[in-house]
Design a protein around this motif. Structure first.
Motif, PDB file in Angstrom:
ATOM      1  N   GLU A 191       0.848  -1.196   0.000  1.00  0.00           N
ATOM      2  CA  GLU A 191       0.000   0.000   0.000  1.00  0.00           C
ATOM      3  C   GLU A 191       0.882   1.244   0.000  1.00  0.00           C
ATOM      4  O   GLU A 191       1.925   1.274   0.666  1.00  0.00           O
ATOM      5  N   ARG A 192       0.448   2.277  -0.721  1.00  0.00           N
ATOM      6  CA  ARG A 192       1.202   3.524  -0.765  1.00  0.00           C
ATOM      7  C   ARG A 192       0.222   4.695  -0.808  1.00  0.00           C
ATOM      8  O   ARG A 192      -0.804   4.626  -1.468  1.00  0.00           O
TER       9      ARG A 192
ATOM     10  N   PRO B  90       5.400   1.077 -12.620  1.00  0.00           N
ATOM     11  CA  PRO B  90       6.578   1.895 -12.314  1.00  0.00           C
ATOM     12  C   PRO B  90       6.396   2.757 -11.070  1.00  0.00           C
ATOM     13  O   PRO B  90       5.301   3.273 -10.797  1.00  0.00           O
ATOM     14  N   GLU B  91       7.474   2.902 -10.322  1.00  0.00           N
ATOM     15  CA  GLU B  91       7.450   3.696  -9.100  1.00  0.00           C
ATOM     16  C   GLU B  91       6.926   5.103  -9.356  1.00  0.00           C
ATOM     17  O   GLU B  91       6.132   5.646  -8.581  1.00  0.00           O
ATOM     18  N   GLU B  92       7.385   5.718 -10.452  1.00  0.00           N
ATOM     19  CA  GLU B  92       6.990   7.105 -10.745  1.00  0.00           C
ATOM     20  C   GLU B  92       5.485   7.213 -10.975  1.00  0.00           C
ATOM     21  O   GLU B  92       4.843   8.172 -10.524  1.00  0.00           O
ATOM     22  N   LEU B  93       4.915   6.237 -11.667  1.00  0.00           N
ATOM     23  CA  LEU B  93       3.473   6.243 -11.920  1.00  0.00           C
ATOM     24  C   LEU B  93       2.701   5.996 -10.629  1.00  0.00           C
ATOM     25  O   LEU B  93       1.684   6.670 -10.365  1.00  0.00           O
ATOM     26  N   VAL B  94       3.162   5.056  -9.821  1.00  0.00           N
ATOM     27  CA  VAL B  94       2.489   4.781  -8.549  1.00  0.00           C
ATOM     28  C   VAL B  94       2.492   6.026  -7.666  1.00  0.00           C
ATOM     29  O   VAL B  94       1.485   6.363  -7.027  1.00  0.00           O
TER      30      VAL B  94
ATOM     31  N   LEU C 248      -0.147   8.486  -8.831  1.00  0.00           N
ATOM     32  CA  LEU C 248      -1.487   8.045  -8.444  1.00  0.00           C
ATOM     33  C   LEU C 248      -1.708   8.172  -6.943  1.00  0.00           C
ATOM     34  O   LEU C 248      -2.828   8.435  -6.485  1.00  0.00           O
ATOM     35  N   ALA C 249      -0.641   7.997  -6.168  1.00  0.00           N
ATOM     36  CA  ALA C 249      -0.750   8.073  -4.710  1.00  0.00           C
ATOM     37  C   ALA C 249      -0.966   9.498  -4.213  1.00  0.00           C
ATOM     38  O   ALA C 249      -1.262   9.700  -3.029  1.00  0.00           O
ATOM     39  N   ALA C 250      -0.846  10.498  -5.079  1.00  0.00           N
ATOM     40  CA  ALA C 250      -1.140  11.874  -4.673  1.00  0.00           C
ATOM     41  C   ALA C 250      -2.607  12.043  -4.320  1.00  0.00           C
ATOM     42  O   ALA C 250      -2.965  12.925  -3.528  1.00  0.00           O
ATOM     43  N   ARG C 251      -3.473  11.181  -4.879  1.00  0.00           N
ATOM     44  CA  ARG C 251      -4.906  11.283  -4.601  1.00  0.00           C
ATOM     45  C   ARG C 251      -5.502  10.004  -4.011  1.00  0.00           C
ATOM     46  O   ARG C 251      -6.606  10.014  -3.503  1.00  0.00           O
TER      47      ARG C 251
ATOM     48  N   VAL D 127       4.444   8.331 -20.656  1.00  0.00           N
ATOM     49  CA  VAL D 127       2.999   8.131 -20.491  1.00  0.00           C
ATOM     50  C   VAL D 127       2.544   8.305 -19.055  1.00  0.00           C
ATOM     51  O   VAL D 127       1.333   8.324 -18.788  1.00  0.00           O
ATOM     52  N   HIS D 128       3.470   8.433 -18.111  1.00  0.00           N
ATOM     53  CA  HIS D 128       3.087   8.463 -16.692  1.00  0.00           C
ATOM     54  C   HIS D 128       2.156   9.623 -16.380  1.00  0.00           C
ATOM     55  O   HIS D 128       1.084   9.439 -15.772  1.00  0.00           O
ATOM     56  N   ALA D 129       2.536  10.836 -16.753  1.00  0.00           N
ATOM     57  CA  ALA D 129       1.732  12.014 -16.408  1.00  0.00           C
ATOM     58  C   ALA D 129       0.364  11.989 -17.081  1.00  0.00           C
ATOM     59  O   ALA D 129      -0.666  12.170 -16.405  1.00  0.00           O
ATOM     60  N   PRO D 130       0.269  11.768 -18.408  1.00  0.00           N
ATOM     61  CA  PRO D 130      -1.071  11.750 -19.008  1.00  0.00           C
ATOM     62  C   PRO D 130      -1.936  10.604 -18.517  1.00  0.00           C
ATOM     63  O   PRO D 130      -3.152  10.762 -18.356  1.00  0.00           O
ATOM     64  N   LEU D 131      -1.325   9.447 -18.257  1.00  0.00           N
ATOM     65  CA  LEU D 131      -2.115   8.313 -17.772  1.00  0.00           C
ATOM     66  C   LEU D 131      -2.605   8.569 -16.364  1.00  0.00           C
ATOM     67  O   LEU D 131      -3.789   8.351 -16.054  1.00  0.00           O
ATOM     68  N   ALA D 132      -1.733   9.052 -15.471  1.00  0.00           N
ATOM     69  CA  ALA D 132      -2.145   9.348 -14.101  1.00  0.00           C
ATOM     70  C   ALA D 132      -3.221  10.421 -14.073  1.00  0.00           C
ATOM     71  O   ALA D 132      -4.175  10.351 -13.280  1.00  0.00           O
TER      72      ALA D 132
END
Length: 284
Positions: free
Chosen positions: A13-14, A36-40, A43-46, A266-271
């Motif tokens: 959990e994060r 990927p850590e960066e994508l997780v 997403l964990a910001a919200r 793709v991390h920013a647009p996908l998140a």
């Protein structure tokens, strides 16, 4: 955590535990750390983000040889993860085979889902789940099918890393720049996490019974987002558009250049797409 049949699953959990929960469901033969850590982190910001290892991947139990199972059983594992963590309802994101599993959850356990996001996948009964070969939709790229014949070979760490990096190059689709060093580091983390250099293949051998349920998707009422990855060589266009059309009320959003992979571009647009979708679902 221990689930049906004594199978142990690893999960993490994060994020803020009080935030809306979001479960990440990875694809076939892929552990949870391939999110990927960066994508997780984005997403964990919200969300309170949960990622986990399917059985026969990562740190979860390897059981196919002694206790064969169907791909559909992996959807029940996803629910077992939520149960073990005390999560009654979650936003769920599924990639590739993970998208197949999330579709099964939409049909069989909609009360457990706040929303669903499906990416790099095809509708039940289509694509790799088109056992009868009747959907009329395109299959994976021939070069990829040929490469898959060498999956799970007996290789040392260096050779296996080379194989996996080349696999990601093929999966990427050739539109976005390919960062071999980034994917090598991703797979090094996955190997270290699993404690093994051998590539998992169990899900390619699992029973595909129960996946030909595409006609039922029209009745879905859970808010569903389909991410169109236009360069995806596994589920090429028009798979995403077809999926969005057959899932009741689904929306379609495109991530330009995206293939069957999650590289940094793709991390920013996908998140952003996922977070906007989950926020709208929570508001509704």
């Amino acid at each position: 955590m221990t689930v049906a049949g004594g199978v142990q699953l690893w999960a993490e959990e994060r994020g803020d535990p009080a935030a809306p929960p979001l479960l990440l469901v990875m694809g076939a033969n892929a552990s949870g750390v391939l999110w990927p850590e960066e994508l997780v982190d984005l997403l964990a910001a919200r969300h309170s983000v949960v990622r986990y290892d399917h059985r026969d991947t990562g740190r979860s139990s390897a059981v196919l040889d002694r206790a064969p199972y169907a791909v559909a059983d992996l959807a029940r594992d996803a629910l077992a993860v939520l149960d073990a963590l005390g999560i009654a309802r979650a936003h769920v994101v599924g990639m590739s085979m993970g998208g197949t599993l999330v579709q099964l959850l939409l049909l069989d356990a909609p009360e457990r889902l706040r929303s669903a996001t499906l990416l790099c996948t095809s509708a039940l009964g289509a694509g790799l789940a088109d056992v009868a070969g009747t959907s009329g939709l395109p299959g994976p790229a021939p070069a990829l099918l040929e490469y898959w014949q060498t999956m799970g070979g007996d290789r040392d760490r260096a050779a296996e890393l080379d194989w996996r990096v080349e696999h990601w190059r093929l999966l990427g689709g050739g539109v976005l720049p390919f960062d071999a060093a980034w994917f090598r580091a991703l797979e090094e983390r996955a190997m270290d996490h699993a404690g093994s250099v051998r590539g998992p293949v169990a899900h390619a051998l699992a029973d595909q019974a129960g996946l030909d349920r595409g006609a039922e998707l029209a009745a879905v009422r859970v808010p569903t987002l389909v991410v169109d990855a236009p360069a995806d060589p596994v589920n090429p266009p028009p798979h995403a558009a077809h999926l969005a059309a057959v899932v009741g009320g689904a929306r379609l959003v495109r991530v330009p250049g995206m293939g069957h992979a999650l590289p940094p571009p793709v991390h920013a647009p996908l998140a952003a797409a996922v977070s906007a979708h989950t926020a709208a679902a929570d508001a509704g």
